[in-house]
Design a protein around this motif. Structure first.
Motif: not given
Length: 392
Positions: A371-377, A337-346, A362-369
């Motif tokens: 089922x959370x990698x699937x959530x990022x994708x 609920x209220x799922x949020x993904x934030x990608x940050x770069x300088x 790719x680098x977003x989903x690989x950051x998490x194990x």
């Protein structure tokens, strides 16, 4: 004549061996080559277990410093204000105070009052026996009790990671695990982050959700009937009910926690030139800081910029991309609920390459194990919102 044919009773009790036995003085373990012993020690990797192995024999004592894969599990983190005699003699009570997770509403107050205070002495924790931290002592000397490093008065002695690791000369892979995450959140709230650093922040990914729900079909049907619409865009209520403000707090707090961890790793990185990979995580799985060989070399050549306000690395100006879903159903039946993904770069890294990486996810989903990698994708396929943040 008959007496000479009587069987020898002693021969039955102690029969002669049918083949020669080697002398009992031979120690077959000593016949193992050093390379095989080092392979075993690298599989053990836990610094406390290696400390115990170190006192087994002089040979082990000479081989342990050559171990390349080391894991340090921190038992307790102690701040400067807590390092009094009373807290030292009662670490269990002090640990209870540190591990308590207050209400999530306290997160904002925690941030503004100094979220990294309990991290400033990540360096002090209960560790392996004193014997291992004193290589000059004889291999045949008496052994202190397992993990209890105590003086004659029963006061527990704490050692910094730098002190614990100073006897290792060939570390290539190092993992340090804190007992808990730094950010106190309510039960059921999801907040995970991963950050990569060189001399400064290279990238950071944050995944959060206000609640983790079960029975996805029932939840989605009930909420859809209740008027929650999902057209891929952030609803207007997100801005008015504090949803955006909460995500900003999540982001800033995670960045501060990551930069504080990075700052504390300086002595270890500078002392161990052979390091190729360094990971600093926590027992809750809340945050992970990673540094590869190139990033470690960069920090040695280009010293980090420290924040003037606290003991942490200065966070540069940032470009951020945010994805949001009111409800995100995962294949395993869980709903965020209220799922949020934030990608940050300088900001200085912004460009076509970065945009392509984010679009690929790719680098977003690989950051998490899972089922959370699937959530990022799944989130990265939704509408993207861009934000900027100044250095702090």
């Amino acid at each position: 004549m008959s007496s000479s044919l009587r069987p020898d009773a002693t021969a039955k009790i102690h029969p002669e061996p049918s083949f020669p036995f080697p002398p009992l003085s031979i120690d077959y373990f000593d016949r193992l080559p050093d390379s095989l012993l080092l392979l075993i020690f690298n599989k053990i990797c836990d610094v406390k277990a290696l400390g115990r192995c170190c006192i087994v024999s002089r040979r082990f004592h000479s081989l342990i410093p050559q171990v390349e894969n080391v894991v340090v599990k921190v038992d307790c983190v102690i701040s400067d204000d807590d390092s009094t005699a009373s807290s030292a003699t009662n670490p269990a009570a002090d640990n209870c105070n540190r591990n308590g997770n207050g209400p999530f509403s306290n997160l904002v107050r925690l941030f503004y009052s100094g979220i990294i205070k309990p991290l400033q002495n990540l360096g002090q924790f209960l560790t392996a026996p004193k014997r291992f931290t004193n290589p000059s002592s004889s291999g045949s000397s008496s052994v202190d009790d397992d993990d209890a490093s105590e003086d004659q008065n029963g006061v527990v002695t704490h050692h910094s990671p730098t002190q614990v690791l100073k006897n290792f000369n060939e570390i290539r892979l190092l993992k340090i695990e804190l007992p808990t995450g730094e950010l106190g959140i309510e039960d059921g709230v999801l907040l995970k982050w991963r950050a990569d650093f060189g001399s400064t922040l290279d990238n950071c990914v944050i995944l959060g959700a206000s609640a983790i729900l079960e029975n996805s079909q029932d939840v989605i049907c009930n909420t859809t009937g209740g008027g929650i619409e999902d057209n891929g865009s952030i609803p207007e209520s997100f801005y008015t009910n504090g949803g955006l403000k909460l995500r900003v707090v999540w982001t800033i707090s995670s960045l501060i926690a990551a930069s504080a961890r990075h700052y504390l790793l300086q002595p270890i990185i500078s002392e161990h030139k052979t390091l190729e990979s360094l990971v600093l995580t926590d027992g809750d799985g809340q945050g992970v800081l990673c540094m590869n060989r190139e990033q470690l070399d960069e920090l040695r050549v280009k010293p980090l910029s420290a924040s003037s306000a606290s003991k942490r690395t200065l966070v540069p100006a940032l470009n951020m991309r945010l994805w949001y879903a009111p409800l995100l159903g995962l294949p395993n039946g869980i709903v965020l609920k209220g799922a949020t993904l934030v990608a940050i770069r300088p900001s200085e890294q912004a460009g076509v390459v970065v945009k392509k990486e984010i679009s690929d996810g790719g680098w977003l989903s690989s950051a998490f194990e899972e089922p959370f990698g699937t959530a990022a994708r799944m989130l990265v396929k939704r509408r993207t919102y861009c934000l900027e943040m100044n250095s702090f």
